[in-house]
Design a protein around this motif. Structure first.
Motif, PDB file in Angstrom:
ATOM      1  N   ASN A   1       0.839  -1.164  -0.115  1.00 29.75           N
ATOM      2  CA  ASN A   1      -0.124   0.155  -0.097  1.00 29.75           C
ATOM      3  C   ASN A   1       0.778   1.368   0.129  1.00 29.75           C
ATOM      4  OD1 ASN A   1      -2.556   1.524  -0.119  1.00 29.75           O
ATOM      5  ND2 ASN A   1      -2.606   1.307   2.124  1.00 29.75           N
ATOM      6  N   ASP A   2       1.805   1.199  -0.891  1.00 26.47           N
ATOM      7  CA  ASP A   2       2.907   2.342  -1.039  1.00 26.47           C
ATOM      8  C   ASP A   2       3.747   2.508   0.300  1.00 26.47           C
ATOM      9  OD1 ASP A   2       2.327   2.802  -3.527  1.00 26.47           O
ATOM     10  OD2 ASP A   2       0.592   4.340  -3.042  1.00 26.47           O
ATOM     11  N   TYR A   3       3.676   1.561   1.256  1.00 22.30           N
ATOM     12  CA  TYR A   3       4.672   1.819   2.329  1.00 22.30           C
ATOM     13  C   TYR A   3       5.640   0.713   2.232  1.00 22.30           C
ATOM     14  CZ  TYR A   3       1.097   4.115   5.504  1.00 22.30           C
ATOM     15  OH  TYR A   3       0.164   4.701   6.086  1.00 22.30           O
ATOM     16  N   VAL A   4       6.852   1.012   2.941  1.00 17.71           N
ATOM     17  CA  VAL A   4       7.796   0.024   2.936  1.00 17.71           C
ATOM     18  C   VAL A   4       8.021  -0.376   4.109  1.00 17.71           C
ATOM     19  CG1 VAL A   4      10.452  -0.028   2.785  1.00 17.71           C
ATOM     20  CG2 VAL A   4       9.215   1.174   1.131  1.00 17.71           C
ATOM     21  N   ILE A   5       8.107  -1.850   4.268  1.00 15.85           N
ATOM     22  CA  ILE A   5       8.351  -2.492   5.604  1.00 15.85           C
ATOM     23  C   ILE A   5       9.716  -2.937   5.816  1.00 15.85           C
ATOM     24  CG2 ILE A   5       7.334  -4.346   7.118  1.00 15.85           C
ATOM     25  CD1 ILE A   5       4.899  -4.677   5.284  1.00 15.85           C
ATOM     26  N   TRP A   6      10.366  -2.552   6.619  1.00 21.15           N
ATOM     27  CA  TRP A   6      11.791  -2.989   6.742  1.00 21.15           C
ATOM     28  C   TRP A   6      12.430  -3.053   8.146  1.00 21.15           C
ATOM     29  CZ3 TRP A   6      15.739   0.269   8.813  1.00 21.15           C
ATOM     30  CH2 TRP A   6      15.439   1.623   9.038  1.00 21.15           C
ATOM     31  N   GLY A   7      13.743  -3.193   8.513  1.00 20.18           N
ATOM     32  CA  GLY A   7      14.070  -3.441   9.918  1.00 20.18           C
ATOM     33  C   GLY A   7      13.546  -4.520  10.583  1.00 20.18           C
ATOM     34  N   PHE A   8      13.189  -4.479  11.907  1.00 15.66           N
ATOM     35  CA  PHE A   8      12.803  -5.296  12.831  1.00 15.66           C
ATOM     36  C   PHE A   8      11.598  -6.199  12.356  1.00 15.66           C
ATOM     37  CE2 PHE A   8       9.550  -6.276  16.286  1.00 15.66           C
ATOM     38  CZ  PHE A   8      10.371  -7.272  17.008  1.00 15.66           C
TER      39      PHE A   8
END
Length: 248
Positions: free
Chosen positions: A201-208
């Motif tokens: 949804n145009d978000y970027v999920i990254w990291g933890f």
């Protein structure tokens, strides 16, 4: 934290793990968690800590979906978008969760309380299934206990909402089908560091959060082949996203 809620929380209620009540499609993942295989993967990716320290936290990895033998088409997982005004992890996509309070009985209690505070989740409708080993978060300096749980009632999306916009300004049940889609998977990098990422949804999920999602999807047997050679600069990728992360 205290917010107005349509339904009050019930601290200390429903805090025991019940893996025997898992839907069949989550059973292999629970087995991998209980055997330590998922912890082993996260130890290599995110870092598991033996140091308990004075500060601890817990997050809720809440799945929803029909009770089918294999991954159902309607399977989702609960995620939030942290407000860009937050002091830490601002603008990131995260699991509901937060610090352990002195009154919390165990990490399940913490995860359910925090989910109620952030999303209005009714803990009595949740089935806690398994607990991962504590994961050390370098940015905050204390370990986090991830709790796997199952909703199992109609319409998780319709039963959660934004409760405190200053903490989480969007709450959504992300479809597993979209997260595992190879078109939505890539690697982000910053200097010598790199890690898995998801686009939703145009978000970027990254990291933890992305490290945990990556491990859960792989160990559950849901992973599809994706281009692991696709590396993108983290700062540029976040700048083009909806995350609005202040430090980038």
């Amino acid at each position: 934290m205290t917010h107005k809620q349509q339904r009050p929380d019930q601290p200390g209620t429903n805090i025991m793990l019940r893996p025997e009540d898992s839907p069949q499609w989550l059973t292999p993942l629970i087995g991998e968690i209980r055997s330590g295989e998922v912890d082993g993967t996260l130890r290599r990716k995110a870092g598991l800590s033996a140091d308990s320290g004075p500060k601890k936290a817990a997050v809720l990895m809440l799945f929803d979906g029909q009770t089918t033998p294999t991954l159902p088409d309607d399977a989702t997982i609960l995620l939030t978008h942290r407000s860009p005004t937050m002091r830490s992890h601002s603008g990131q996509i995260a699991f509901p969760g937060g610090r352990v309070d002195a009154t919390d009985i165990n990490p399940v209690d913490t995860a359910l309380r925090e989910a109620w505070e952030e999303t209005g989740l009714d803990r009595t409708k949740v089935t806690p299934l398994a607990q991962l080993g504590k994961i050390f978060i370098q940015a905050s300096g204390y370990p986090v206990y991830p709790i796997l749980a199952y909703w199992g009632k109609p319409g998780l999306h319709d039963n959660v909402r934004v409760v405190s916009p200053n903490e989480a300004d969007e709450v959504f049940a992300a479809p597993i089908g979209e997260l595992r889609d190879p078109m939505n998977r890539f690697t982000v990098s910053r200097g010598a560091w790199n890690g898995p990422a998801f686009r939703f949804n145009d978000y970027v999920i990254w990291g933890f959060t992305s490290n945990i999602l990556d491990a859960l999807i792989a160990h559950a047997g849901w992973e599809l082949e994706w281009d692991r050679e696709k590396h993108y600069d983290l700062a540029q990728t976040l700048a083009a996203s909806r995350n609005n992360e202040r430090h980038f």
